[in-house]
Scaffold this motif. Structure first.
Motif, PDB file in Angstrom:
ATOM      1  N   GLN A 105       0.764  -1.154  -0.034  1.00 29.97           N
ATOM      2  CA  GLN A 105      -0.178  -0.086   0.115  1.00 29.97           C
ATOM      3  C   GLN A 105       0.756   1.258   0.077  1.00 29.97           C
ATOM      4  OE1 GLN A 105      -2.419  -0.686   3.499  1.00 29.97           O
ATOM      5  NE2 GLN A 105      -3.868  -1.882   2.346  1.00 29.97           N
ATOM      6  N   GLU A 106       2.130   1.075   0.873  1.00 31.50           N
ATOM      7  CA  GLU A 106       2.869   2.229   0.816  1.00 31.50           C
ATOM      8  C   GLU A 106       3.523   2.680  -0.451  1.00 31.50           C
ATOM      9  OE1 GLU A 106       4.329   4.273   3.608  1.00 31.50           O
ATOM     10  OE2 GLU A 106       2.803   3.700   4.968  1.00 31.50           O
ATOM     11  N   LYS A 107       4.025   1.465  -1.004  1.00 35.71           N
ATOM     12  CA  LYS A 107       4.523   1.526  -2.611  1.00 35.71           C
ATOM     13  C   LYS A 107       3.590   2.148  -3.638  1.00 35.71           C
ATOM     14  CE  LYS A 107       6.985  -1.537  -5.640  1.00 35.71           C
ATOM     15  NZ  LYS A 107       7.148  -3.119  -5.892  1.00 35.71           N
ATOM     16  N   ASP A 108       2.270   1.918  -3.264  1.00 34.93           N
ATOM     17  CA  ASP A 108       1.220   2.413  -4.342  1.00 34.93           C
ATOM     18  C   ASP A 108       1.070   3.795  -4.273  1.00 34.93           C
ATOM     19  OD1 ASP A 108       0.930  -0.342  -5.393  1.00 34.93           O
ATOM     20  OD2 ASP A 108      -0.683  -0.731  -4.426  1.00 34.93           O
ATOM     21  N   THR A 109       0.835   4.278  -2.798  1.00 39.90           N
ATOM     22  CA  THR A 109       0.887   5.427  -2.720  1.00 39.90           C
ATOM     23  C   THR A 109       2.146   6.470  -3.052  1.00 39.90           C
ATOM     24  OG1 THR A 109      -0.522   5.118  -0.867  1.00 39.90           O
ATOM     25  CG2 THR A 109       0.775   7.213  -0.806  1.00 39.90           C
ATOM     26  N   ALA A 110       3.302   5.777  -2.745  1.00 43.20           N
ATOM     27  CA  ALA A 110       4.462   6.217  -3.196  1.00 43.20           C
ATOM     28  C   ALA A 110       4.442   6.639  -4.853  1.00 43.20           C
ATOM     29  CB  ALA A 110       5.791   5.626  -3.125  1.00 43.20           C
ATOM     30  N   GLN A 111       3.901   5.744  -5.600  1.00 46.42           N
ATOM     31  CA  GLN A 111       3.915   5.774  -6.871  1.00 46.42           C
ATOM     32  C   GLN A 111       3.071   6.856  -7.388  1.00 46.42           C
ATOM     33  OE1 GLN A 111       6.332   3.634  -8.659  1.00 46.42           O
ATOM     34  NE2 GLN A 111       5.814   5.111 -10.081  1.00 46.42           N
ATOM     35  N   GLU A 112       2.026   6.908  -6.753  1.00 48.23           N
ATOM     36  CA  GLU A 112       0.773   7.862  -7.224  1.00 48.23           C
ATOM     37  C   GLU A 112       1.540   9.126  -6.797  1.00 48.23           C
ATOM     38  OE1 GLU A 112      -2.707   6.844  -4.793  1.00 48.23           O
ATOM     39  OE2 GLU A 112      -2.848   5.004  -5.616  1.00 48.23           O
ATOM     40  N   LEU A 113       2.248   9.435  -5.740  1.00 45.62           N
ATOM     41  CA  LEU A 113       2.866  10.715  -5.524  1.00 45.62           C
ATOM     42  C   LEU A 113       3.888  11.063  -6.572  1.00 45.62           C
ATOM     43  CD1 LEU A 113       3.549  10.550  -1.744  1.00 45.62           C
ATOM     44  CD2 LEU A 113       1.941  11.947  -2.806  1.00 45.62           C
ATOM     45  N   ILE A 114       4.520  10.237  -6.964  1.00 46.41           N
ATOM     46  CA  ILE A 114       5.509  10.317  -8.029  1.00 46.41           C
ATOM     47  C   ILE A 114       4.817  10.839  -9.367  1.00 46.41           C
ATOM     48  CG2 ILE A 114       7.518   9.329  -9.652  1.00 46.41           C
ATOM     49  CD1 ILE A 114       8.246   8.023  -6.773  1.00 46.41           C
ATOM     50  N   GLU A 115       3.882   9.881  -9.469  1.00 47.72           N
ATOM     51  CA  GLU A 115       3.080  10.319 -10.852  1.00 47.72           C
ATOM     52  C   GLU A 115       2.494  11.613 -10.909  1.00 47.72           C
ATOM     53  OE1 GLU A 115       2.802   9.301 -14.506  1.00 47.72           O
ATOM     54  OE2 GLU A 115       3.653   8.018 -13.260  1.00 47.72           O
ATOM     55  N   SER A 116       1.981  12.035  -9.805  1.00 43.10           N
ATOM     56  CA  SER A 116       1.366  13.372  -9.772  1.00 43.10           C
ATOM     57  C   SER A 116       2.319  14.310  -9.936  1.00 43.10           C
ATOM     58  CB  SER A 116       0.556  13.498  -8.551  1.00 43.10           C
ATOM     59  OG  SER A 116       1.197  13.904  -7.225  1.00 43.10           O
ATOM     60  N   CYS A 117       3.589  14.175  -9.218  1.00 43.81           N
ATOM     61  CA  CYS A 117       4.636  15.156  -9.583  1.00 43.81           C
ATOM     62  C   CYS A 117       5.050  14.956 -11.156  1.00 43.81           C
ATOM     63  CB  CYS A 117       6.043  14.665  -8.932  1.00 43.81           C
ATOM     64  SG  CYS A 117       5.791  14.869  -7.049  1.00 43.81           S
ATOM     65  N   LYS A 118       5.323  14.171 -11.668  1.00 43.84           N
ATOM     66  CA  LYS A 118       5.370  13.999 -13.172  1.00 43.84           C
ATOM     67  C   LYS A 118       4.320  14.615 -14.038  1.00 43.84           C
ATOM     68  CE  LYS A 118       8.419   9.842 -13.226  1.00 43.84           C
ATOM     69  NZ  LYS A 118       8.746   8.629 -13.815  1.00 43.84           N
ATOM     70  N   GLN A 119       2.969  14.230 -13.522  1.00 45.99           N
ATOM     71  CA  GLN A 119       1.756  15.259 -14.256  1.00 45.99           C
ATOM     72  C   GLN A 119       2.023  16.620 -14.207  1.00 45.99           C
ATOM     73  OE1 GLN A 119      -0.305  13.765 -16.417  1.00 45.99           O
ATOM     74  NE2 GLN A 119       0.711  11.896 -16.046  1.00 45.99           N
ATOM     75  N   TYR A 120       2.453  17.307 -12.858  1.00 43.26           N
ATOM     76  CA  TYR A 120       2.766  18.486 -12.768  1.00 43.26           C
ATOM     77  C   TYR A 120       3.872  18.897 -13.677  1.00 43.26           C
ATOM     78  CZ  TYR A 120       4.303  23.007 -10.889  1.00 43.26           C
ATOM     79  OH  TYR A 120       4.608  24.434 -10.982  1.00 43.26           O
ATOM     80  N   GLY A 121       4.826  18.106 -13.722  1.00 45.86           N
ATOM     81  CA  GLY A 121       5.964  18.577 -14.699  1.00 45.86           C
ATOM     82  C   GLY A 121       5.741  18.692 -16.253  1.00 45.86           C
ATOM     83  N   LYS A 122       4.726  17.836 -16.483  1.00 47.02           N
ATOM     84  CA  LYS A 122       4.034  17.868 -17.947  1.00 47.02           C
ATOM     85  C   LYS A 122       3.443  19.062 -17.904  1.00 47.02           C
ATOM     86  CE  LYS A 122       3.985  13.221 -19.503  1.00 47.02           C
ATOM     87  NZ  LYS A 122       4.071  12.058 -18.426  1.00 47.02           N
TER      88      LYS A 122
END
Length: 151
Positions: free
Chosen positions: A63-80
């Protein structure tokens, strides 16, 4: 002496507004320096419970890994969204202090660490505060502490 050009910027994200603010500022610093942002989420494998520390529970870690992946993905989306795509996500395990101050900077050639000033709540503020102060003391590169913006 010419000004420091920060090429490899490390920022830790935990879902807090302060960490998000630090990340957004890291993107701008990296953009100005034609650098790269390394977004890290550190998962402590000791899960605190009411009775001390629980043994490793793989479902909690997943669950922690999934949450981490979501946080990172939202950062990449912001970058885009701001036309910046030099963002690398890192999920690390262990001590946030050690990972952010020593292990990740060494592994990725980090020359600037950016940290938010506080975390999600009083307990997190204490923890994040201690992580930030440890990073400031122990990091071998520059550290920038990002203050919360006034709304």
């Amino acid at each position: 002496m010419s000004g420091q050009r920060y090429q490899n910027i490390l920022v830790g994200v935990d879902g807090s507004d302060q960490a998000n603010e630090a990340f957004k500022k890291a993107v701008e610093v990296a953009r100005r320096n034609q650098g790269k942002v390394y977004v890290a989420n550190i998962i402590d494998q000791q899960i605190p419970t009411m009775m001390g520390y629980a043994p490793l529970d793989t479902t909690i870690i997943e669950q922690e890994k999934d949450t981490a992946q979501e946080l990172i993905e939202s950062c990449k989306q912001y970058g885009k969204s701001v036309n910046f795509d030099l963002i690398e996500g890192i999920i690390a395990y262990g001590s946030a202090k050690e990972a952010m101050a020593k292990q990740l900077p060494e592994k990725y050639g980090i020359d600037l660490i950016m940290v938010g000033q506080s975390g999600l709540n009083a307990v997190e503020r204490f923890i994040t505060g201690s992580v930030a102060s440890y990073i400031i003391r122990e990091a071998k590169c520059d550290v920038l502490v990002v203050s919360p913006s006034e709304e």
